[in-house]
Write an enzyme that holds these catalytic residues in place. Structure first.
Site, PDB file in Angstrom:
ATOM      1  N   ASP A   3       0.792  -1.235   0.000  1.00  0.00           N
ATOM      2  CA  ASP A   3       0.000   0.000   0.000  1.00  0.00           C
ATOM      3  C   ASP A   3       0.825   1.287   0.000  1.00  0.00           C
ATOM      4  OD1 ASP A   3       0.131  -1.735   2.279  1.00  0.00           O
ATOM      5  OD2 ASP A   3      -0.825  -0.203   3.498  1.00  0.00           O
ATOM      6  N   GLN A  19       4.698   0.492   0.983  1.00  0.00           N
ATOM      7  CA  GLN A  19       5.146  -0.713   1.667  1.00  0.00           C
ATOM      8  C   GLN A  19       5.908  -1.559   0.666  1.00  0.00           C
ATOM      9  OE1 GLN A  19       4.247  -2.133   5.148  1.00  0.00           O
ATOM     10  NE2 GLN A  19       4.684   0.057   5.139  1.00  0.00           N
ATOM     11  N   SER A  64       2.734   0.745   7.792  1.00  0.00           N
ATOM     12  CA  SER A  64       2.152   1.920   7.123  1.00  0.00           C
ATOM     13  C   SER A  64       2.072   3.160   8.001  1.00  0.00           C
ATOM     14  CB  SER A  64       0.752   1.577   6.624  1.00  0.00           C
ATOM     15  OG  SER A  64       0.851   0.598   5.631  1.00  0.00           O
TER      16      SER A  64
HETATM   17  C1  FRU Z   1      -2.343  -2.804   4.924  1.00  0.00           C
HETATM   18  C2  FRU Z   1      -1.397  -3.223   6.017  1.00  0.00           C
HETATM   19  C3  FRU Z   1      -1.286  -2.206   7.094  1.00  0.00           C
HETATM   20  C4  FRU Z   1       0.068  -2.474   7.663  1.00  0.00           C
HETATM   21  C5  FRU Z   1       0.828  -2.865   6.438  1.00  0.00           C
HETATM   22  C6  FRU Z   1       1.882  -3.907   6.640  1.00  0.00           C
HETATM   23  O1  FRU Z   1      -2.275  -3.651   3.830  1.00  0.00           O
HETATM   24  O2  FRU Z   1      -1.790  -4.466   6.555  1.00  0.00           O
HETATM   25  O3  FRU Z   1      -2.298  -2.275   8.055  1.00  0.00           O
HETATM   26  O4  FRU Z   1       0.598  -1.369   8.305  1.00  0.00           O
HETATM   27  O5  FRU Z   1      -0.100  -3.346   5.519  1.00  0.00           O
HETATM   28  O6  FRU Z   1       2.562  -4.142   5.435  1.00  0.00           O
END
Ligand code: FRU
Length: 431
Positions: A3, A19, A64
């Protein structure tokens, strides 16, 4: 890539963090933040990994978060994931979602990291799943929302306030009257045309025939005091999750989503090439007459267009291109022979479906109820399709894998233009 994170404008540049798990295409490995920097929405540079797990508070993943400009610095608020050794369920025990702040002076490198909140600073009824801070400043105060799962498996959003962006106080929570999923991820609070909204991603909402068809949901609701309005999904396609919004200097509120989703029962054919996932194009948000949020692809896409092609019922067009059409009643569009967009006026149903498991890598069908569908704008790229209907009142996004060569397009009941396009420019400072 997963994301988008920390979307913002800082020092005359647009910053898109995301990410990133470079070790493996299927996401096995610690999360970091990768970074694209844009001169505008069309010219991008990939500058490499911006943040990695390198302290005891984020040792199992830089999860995130969001970005705020403050006195020539960019402050990045994010979740530091910590997993304990041993036999834990990771929900009620064995995990920490710490809230950290990283400071950057150029948007490309991190100067220092501070720990702001640890599990003891979250309400006692929260499980170990608390994450994804979104921070903003308003009227001299700093605000933060965090996604959370209670110990009783309810999705909620926690609210914190601060006078300096560093010391935070819990001030309450946002929740629905009835439980709505067990976890809410990636909250984003924003104002659009003077109304306040909360975007969030509930997990654990049961699927229905025309709603909540994906494994996890992503949508928004209006927010007044601590009351949430009706939850509306951002995107009705197969591949959309965890979007964030930011404000452009010209006042546009832009949304970008992850064109992917975790734990789906379909896949992406590029895993064998060592990568998967992408982001949506930037989308301009506006309020529709019905009081909902409409999404239009960023207007700069027209600058990438070449001359329109003569419209015909059957064509073959190299991607990327935009199909901009008008319909009056039933219509159907088929891309690459097996991706179908069909509208049935009598039933009031729009269907996006695949007639071959290969083209959709396991994707089957998504359905939307629509009273009418006159305006159709489809962004067709080499492995992704974004469908904007009725000026973006309904949007559907999907990945597809047509292979090399022009994309076969056939159409019925629709008339308009096909715009072959140049791609966006992406330079690489790092691999
Ligand atoms: C969303 C998520 C967030 C987390 C991140 C980890 O897809 O699950 O909640 O911070 O991805 O990669």
């Amino acid at each position: 890539m997963n994301d988008p994170n920390g979307l913002c404008c800082f020092q005359d540049r647009i910053h898109v963090y995301f990410q990133y798990c470079p070790e493996s295409a299927d996401g096995q490995g610690n999360r970091r933040w990768g970074h694209y920097e844009g001169e505008d929405l069309l010219h991008w540079t990939y500058t490499g990994i911006m943040m990695s797990p390198d302290c005891k508070w984020d040792r199992d993943g830089v999860y995130s978060g969001s970005a705020v400009e403050d006195q020539d610095h960019l402050l990045l608020y994010y979740t530091g994931n910590v997993l304990y050794d041993g036999d834990y369920d990771g929900i009620l025990a064995g995990r920490e979602g710490n809230t950290l702040r990283a400071i950057s002076t150029d948007g490309r490198h991190v100067r220092e990291k501070d720990l702001l909140l640890t599990p003891k600073d979250y309400p006692a009824d929260c499980s170990c799943h608390v994450r994804d801070p979104k921070v903003w400043k308003e009227e001299g105060l700093w605000h933060m929302v965090l996604g959370a799962r209670t110990r009783e498996n309810r999705g909620i959003v926690l609210r914190y306030q601060s006078t300096d962006g560093q010391r935070w106080q819990y001030v309450g929570r946002i929740q629905t009257k009835e439980p709505f999923g067990y976890m809410w991820e990636c909250p984003d609070r924003f104002v659009l045309e003077e109304e306040e909204f909360l975007s969030f991603c509930p997990q654990g909402v049961p699927s229905e025939e025309f709603r909540y068809q994906n494994v996890y949901q992503s949508g928004y609701a209006s927010l007044t005091e601590e009351e949430l309005g009706v939850f509306t999904e951002w995107d009705m396609g197969f591949d959309f999750y965890a979007p964030q919004t930011f404000l452009m200097p010209d006042g546009r509120r832009i949304l970008m989503g992850w064109m992917g989703i975790g734990d789906a029962d379909y896949t992406n054919a590029t895993i064998t090439e060592g990568w998967q996932h992408c982001l949506t194009v930037p989308r301009e948000l506006y309020r529709t007459k019905a009081g909902r949020i409409g999404q239009r692809p960023f207007r700069e896409w027209r600058r990438l267009c070449m001359h329109p092609l003569k419209w015909a019922a059957n064509m073959a067009v190299p991607a990327p291109f935009v199909l901009e059409g008008r319909a009056a009643g039933d219509f159907s569009i088929t891309l690459a022979k097996h991706l179908h967009i069909d509208f049935d006026q009598a039933q009031g149903i729009l269907r996006l479906h695949f007639s071959s498991p290969e083209l959709g890598a396991g994707r089957k069908e998504r359905r939307v109820r629509m009273d009418g569908c006159e305006e159709v704008l489809v962004l067709v790229d080499s492995t992704s399709v974004e469908i904007y209907l009725n000026d973006g009142e309904v949007v559907l996004s999907t990945r597809y894998y047509p292979g090399e060569g022009p994309i076969a397009v056939s159409m019925r009941g629709i008339d308009g233009d096909i715009w072959p396009m140049e791609g966006m420019e992406v330079k690489y400072l790092a691999t």
